[in-house]
Motif scaffolding. Sequence first.
Motif, PDB file in Angstrom:
ATOM      1  N   ARG A   1       2.222   6.194  -1.578  1.00  0.00           N
ATOM      2  CA  ARG A   1       1.811   5.789  -2.910  1.00  0.00           C
ATOM      3  C   ARG A   1       2.642   4.637  -3.438  1.00  0.00           C
ATOM      4  O   ARG A   1       2.136   3.751  -4.115  1.00  0.00           O
ATOM      5  N   TYR A   2       3.944   4.615  -3.136  1.00  0.00           N
ATOM      6  CA  TYR A   2       4.816   3.576  -3.684  1.00  0.00           C
ATOM      7  C   TYR A   2       5.318   2.628  -2.607  1.00  0.00           C
ATOM      8  O   TYR A   2       6.353   2.007  -2.760  1.00  0.00           O
ATOM      9  N   GLN A   3       4.574   2.519  -1.514  1.00  0.00           N
ATOM     10  CA  GLN A   3       5.011   1.693  -0.396  1.00  0.00           C
ATOM     11  C   GLN A   3       5.030   0.218  -0.778  1.00  0.00           C
ATOM     12  O   GLN A   3       4.137  -0.289  -1.453  1.00  0.00           O
TER      13      GLN A   3
ATOM     14  N   ARG B   1       4.716  -3.651   0.301  1.00  0.00           N
ATOM     15  CA  ARG B   1       4.086  -4.497   1.298  1.00  0.00           C
ATOM     16  C   ARG B   1       4.836  -5.820   1.373  1.00  0.00           C
ATOM     17  O   ARG B   1       5.092  -6.443   0.348  1.00  0.00           O
TER      18      ARG B   1
ATOM     19  N   LEU C   1       2.836  -4.186  -4.373  1.00  0.00           N
ATOM     20  CA  LEU C   1       3.011  -2.761  -4.633  1.00  0.00           C
ATOM     21  C   LEU C   1       1.667  -2.047  -4.688  1.00  0.00           C
ATOM     22  O   LEU C   1       0.604  -2.660  -4.627  1.00  0.00           O
ATOM     23  N   SER C   2       1.737  -0.741  -4.811  1.00  0.00           N
ATOM     24  CA  SER C   2       0.531   0.080  -4.750  1.00  0.00           C
ATOM     25  C   SER C   2      -0.255   0.025  -6.057  1.00  0.00           C
ATOM     26  O   SER C   2       0.205  -0.511  -7.075  1.00  0.00           O
ATOM     27  N   ARG C   3      -1.430   0.615  -5.995  1.00  0.00           N
ATOM     28  CA  ARG C   3      -2.298   0.630  -7.175  1.00  0.00           C
ATOM     29  C   ARG C   3      -1.664   1.390  -8.333  1.00  0.00           C
ATOM     30  O   ARG C   3      -1.782   0.988  -9.492  1.00  0.00           O
TER      31      ARG C   3
ATOM     32  N   ASN D   1       0.820  -0.718  -9.920  1.00  0.00           N
ATOM     33  CA  ASN D   1       0.098  -1.781 -10.626  1.00  0.00           C
ATOM     34  C   ASN D   1      -0.344  -1.314 -12.007  1.00  0.00           C
ATOM     35  O   ASN D   1      -0.213  -2.037 -13.013  1.00  0.00           O
TER      36      ASN D   1
ATOM     37  N   ALA E   1      -5.535  -7.987  -6.952  1.00  0.00           N
ATOM     38  CA  ALA E   1      -5.574  -6.809  -6.094  1.00  0.00           C
ATOM     39  C   ALA E   1      -6.800  -6.827  -5.183  1.00  0.00           C
ATOM     40  O   ALA E   1      -6.728  -6.451  -4.011  1.00  0.00           O
TER      41      ALA E   1
ATOM     42  N   GLU F   1      -6.239  -8.065   3.472  1.00  0.00           N
ATOM     43  CA  GLU F   1      -5.771  -7.025   4.374  1.00  0.00           C
ATOM     44  C   GLU F   1      -6.864  -6.591   5.339  1.00  0.00           C
ATOM     45  O   GLU F   1      -6.601  -6.359   6.521  1.00  0.00           O
TER      46      GLU F   1
END
Length: 353
Positions: A2-4, A6, A111-113, A116, A159, A166
Motif C-alpha cells: 500500500r505504501y510502496q 516507486r 507513491l501509492s493511491r 496520494n 496518476a 507502467e
Amino acid sequence: MRYQLRDEAGASRSVAYLLMGAGPFMLVTGVILPDHRSPASVVTFVLLTFLLCGAGALCRWRPERVPHVFWLIAPFFGIGMVSVLNLATRDASTGSQLFYLWPVLYAANFLSRVVNYLTIAMVSAGNAAVVFSILGPNVGLSDWASLTVAMMLTAVVVASLRGRNERLREVLETQAYADPLTGVANRRSFDGALARAVESAHRTGEPIALMTLDIDHFKKINDTWGHGVGDQALQLVADALRRVARGRDDVVGRLGGDEFVVLMRTDRMAARRAADEVRAAVSAIETLPGGPPGLSIGVAVLPDHAGTVIELGAASDAALYEAKEGGRGRTAMAHPPAPRHNVDQVPSATFTS
C-alpha cells in the motif's frame, strides 16, 4: 504494498531539486525582497537557506544516507514547509499557492493511491490555514476551493499517466524477455533466471534441476505439414512444460528452434518424475495432424552433476545428446562428474615412462 515507493532514484532527485530550489527562494523572499526585516529574521532565513541546500545536496548525491522512510513522508514535509513559509511571509498569492504542486506531483508519481489521497487532503488543509488566516473567510473560501479542485485534477491526470506508462513498460518487458511464439522465457531471460537460481542454491544448499529437451524430427514436421503446424507443435509443447513446471520459482524457456529448457527447484528423483510428466502431457496432444511429437530429454541436477552455471548447462546438454544417441524419444540423466585427484595423491608409478 500500500505504501510502496516507486523509483527511489527519481524520488530522491525530486526531493533534492525541491530543497535546493527552496533554499535560494527563501533567501530572496525572506531577506532580499522585504522592505523591513529584523536581524533575527535575516539570520533565521540565511540558516534555513543553508540547511535546505545542504539537505538537498545530501538527497541528490548521497541518497543512500537518507532513511528510506523519508521518501515516503517527503510530500507531507513539503506541504508543511510551503504552508509555514506562506504563513510566515503572509503571502496568499496564486504564485505562492502553486508551490503545493510539488507534493501533489511527487505523490502522484512515486507513491501509492492511498498516500496520494492523503497528500491532497493535507494540501487542502494547509492551503485553508493560509488563505483563511490571510484573506479572510469570504475571499479565502474561493481561493481554497479553486486550489483544491485544481490539485485533485492534477493528481488524477498524473496518476493515470503513470498507470499507462507502467502498463506500457510491462508490455515492453514482456516482449524483451519472452519468446514471441510460445510466451515462455527467451534465452536472455532464462540465462538470468538460471544464474540467480544457481547463486541461491549455493547459498541455501537446496538442489536445482535443469531439463533440456527438443522435439524429435522437428524438421520433418515442418517439411510434411508446414511451418504453421510446426509452430503449433512448439506452442503445445510449451504449454505442456508450463503445466509441469508449476512451482513458484520454476521457469520454462525456449533457447531457439525446437529446443526448450526447464529450471526447477527440485532434486534428482523429482526431476525425473517431472520429465515423465512432460512426456505424458505431450503424448496426450491430439490436435496435431501427425500425432503428438516425440521428445528427447536431458536432465542434470546441481550439486549432483555440476557446481556452476556452465557445468550445469553442459551436463544437461550432454544428457540430451545421450538421449538422442540412444534412439530419441527417451530421457537421459546426467552422470556425476569424474572425481578430481590431487597431483600429490596420484601414485608415482603413473609418471614412470
